[in-house]
Design a protein around this motif. Sequence first.
Motif: not given
Lengths: 227, 227
Positions: A62, A65-67
Amino acid sequence: MAENMFLFWGSGSIPCWKPMIVLEEKGFGGYKNKFITFSNKEHKGEDVLKLNPRGQVPTFKDGDIVVNESNAICEYLECTYKDKGTQLIPTDKAKRARVLQRMHEAAANMQQKLVLDLLYYFFQTKEEDRKEEEVAKKVEAAIEELDRWEAYLGETKAFVAGPDFSMADVWFYPIIAQSIRMGLDLGKFPNMKAYYDKVTARPSVQKSWPPHWKEEPPMISPFKGRI
Amino acid sequence: MAENMFLFWGSGSIPCWKPMIVLEEKGFGGYKNKFITFSNKEHKGEDVLKLNPRGQVPTFKDGDIVVNESNAICEYLECTYKDKGTQLIPTDKAKRARVLQRMHEAAANMQQKLVLDLLYYFFQTKEEDRKEEEVAKKVEAAIEELDRWEAYLGETKAFVAGPDFSMADVWFYPIIAQSIRMGLDLGKFPNMKAYYDKVTARPSVQKSWPPHWKEEPPMISPFKGRI
């Protein structure tokens, strides 16, 4: 916002399907994505490994941001975009408790008894090595689990954690859908049958439906004639 | 508020320990509770079954609200009492993403490789039936997992998801603590050793430390001489 999101995913993976349903429910349907094929080991490809050293999908971005873990992506999206699309984790204390309870109950129990224990046994054990007594024990545990959720749905007369579709359904439904693909007959579970039809019809589920399920028959049918 | 809370718990259970650490961190240290012994099957007792038909602990009540699954209790407490005690899931989007990622990464991977696969193999397989090649394969996967978290701790130089103690530590630390009890030597994992000592000293951890660990030696030591 969807244009800043990116998902690596594979077809028919329950961990991938969960955040894909959330993305649709939250109104991020146009997110960028790359479909990877497991048979070509594309989840071990450089583009995935750069973001996810475990080489697993789903891998999600996102913006910057990495998840990666599927449950983490689901919770991240709901917490971060609380007011967008469908509210999947209620703010009311009692309702939230029920949703969290059923989310983790599905993740721990349904996943263990219908996927990890039984389904993986068939995936990972050659036909000639399978022991019927082993299968019978696992089937019994799966039926006990299905009975439990059948009763929950009898109480709510709607979704697994109450009158509204919630994150608990996101974590529960793909397991049922996969089990049906693998031969589960919901004839003895009328509440679950009604539930399954209702959730299957949701646009979020239709849009994220595993594409290869529409074309290819399942490789194994462990539940057929057993449940 | 603590006086309205009630927890059924057992000693040395990782699922019980997690919400117990959260309760202490959130400032609910005085909660009512009942210690149950697994050997007497007290988790299948009427008082537990009334609230938790699965007959499992932890079983938790907050006033009239019942929450049972350990991860659900942890998240319920953090969401419902965000502003009390230690904030365990950050509100900042990027920090929250990291904490959620590490929480679920610990639950999925550490738990699988150090507890379910290896430790349970020893618990559930008689000594004479254990195959060394099976053990070797599991040990290798456990070491790979430990190396990964050793690297994470090398980056943060503090806690598993960043500079602050978080829910990710609540979900991660008890697995390490149990593994050490079962013979894991952190000699080759200096970052984790420093981390372990630091988290062990936290009042929340000290107050919730499994009582029987202080008195009784472990029944098995699967990691001894292996990791």
